[in-house]
Design an enzyme around this catalytic site. Structure first.
Site, PDB file in Angstrom:
ATOM      1  N   VAL A 110       0.867  -1.180   0.000  1.00 49.09           N
ATOM      2  CA  VAL A 110       0.000   0.000   0.000  1.00 49.09           C
ATOM      3  C   VAL A 110       0.902   1.228   0.000  1.00 49.09           C
ATOM      4  CG1 VAL A 110      -1.730   1.321   1.280  1.00 49.09           C
ATOM      5  CG2 VAL A 110      -1.876  -1.172   1.199  1.00 49.09           C
ATOM      6  N   LYS A 117      -5.746   3.289   6.103  1.00 50.58           N
ATOM      7  CA  LYS A 117      -7.123   3.456   5.634  1.00 50.58           C
ATOM      8  C   LYS A 117      -7.812   2.122   5.354  1.00 50.58           C
ATOM      9  CE  LYS A 117      -5.873   7.891   3.560  1.00 50.58           C
ATOM     10  NZ  LYS A 117      -5.772   8.701   2.325  1.00 50.58           N
ATOM     11  N   GLY A 118      -7.126   1.024   5.649  1.00 46.41           N
ATOM     12  CA  GLY A 118      -7.742  -0.288   5.472  1.00 46.41           C
ATOM     13  C   GLY A 118      -7.579  -0.905   4.101  1.00 46.41           C
ATOM     14  N   GLY A 120      -4.885  -2.226   2.662  1.00 46.46           N
ATOM     15  CA  GLY A 120      -4.149  -3.490   2.731  1.00 46.46           C
ATOM     16  C   GLY A 120      -5.031  -4.621   3.227  1.00 46.46           C
ATOM     17  N   TYR A 154      -0.731  -9.670  10.413  1.00 43.96           N
ATOM     18  CA  TYR A 154      -1.131 -10.962   9.862  1.00 43.96           C
ATOM     19  C   TYR A 154      -1.671 -11.887  10.953  1.00 43.96           C
ATOM     20  CZ  TYR A 154       1.196  -9.345   5.651  1.00 43.96           C
ATOM     21  OH  TYR A 154       1.546  -8.627   4.542  1.00 43.96           O
TER      22      TYR A 154
END
Length: 197
Positions: A110, A117-118, A120, A154
């Site tokens: 990203v 901002k979400g 990824g 993750y």
């Protein structure tokens, strides 16, 4: 891979995620170069637009002329006219024990101005959905050592670190080592900590 368990955000956030098109190749390569610069190894990128296009859409350099990799891109907004914010570049692998395909995520990136901002998370969720729909047994990737934020991101998504495995590599040509490289440089891998949520 259970898409419901992963808590997908596809369709609930502002970034438009879609399959990459031939027209995106130049910008995808530009983001690959940005990622390499972030990882202080820009000189290691030798790919050309033609190479990336062959990988994604098939060509003279791929087996039987068929695509060998796939890519999702995300826009910084809900419209395809909005600039690209990032990409997920992946390919199929196999498990002989399970007798079926899995996927390997080569790059998840990203752009700096679009982090937090979400986007990824949207890219990863879209790939999880693809795996779930196609019944791919597992999704794997490598994370650069010394990047706790990436590893934690993750883990929060339900991924497990495989401590019992070590990455080995053989290359056709000796790698070009950058100024930040060391004896452990062969373990460099992506997706990178460049993903910030």
């Amino acid at each position: 891979i259970n898409a419901e368990y992963m808590g997908l955000t596809v369709g609930r956030m502002s970034g438009l995620v879609r399959w990459a098109a031939r027209a995106d190749v130049a910008e995808i390569l530009a983001m690959i170069q940005e990622l390499a610069e972030y990882e202080r190894a820009p000189e290691q990128v030798v790919a050309t637009p033609a190479m990336i296009e062959d990988l994604l859409f098939g060509g003279s350099t791929t087996p039987s002329g068929q695509p060998q990799a796939y890519c999702f891109v995300v826009h910084a907004g809900a419209s395809a006219n909005d600039p690209l914010a990032g990409f997920a570049f992946w390919c199929l692998n196999v498990s002989t024990w399970r007798g079926t395909h899995g996927t390997y995520l080569e790059d998840l990136y990203v752009r700096p101005q679009n982090r937090g901002k979400g986007y990824g998370k949207q890219l990863l969720d879209r790939l999880v959905l693809e795996c779930d729909t196609k019944h791919y047994e597992r999704l794997q990737w490598s994370v650069l050592t010394g990047t706790p934020p990436a590893s934690e991101f993750y883990r929060q998504r339900g991924a497990k670190r495989l401590d019992e495995w070590r990455l080995f590599r053989m290359e056709r040509h000796p790698p070009v080592l950058g100024p930040a490289s060391s004896a452990t440089s062969a373990s460099e891998s992506t997706p990178s900590e460049a993903l910030r949520q």
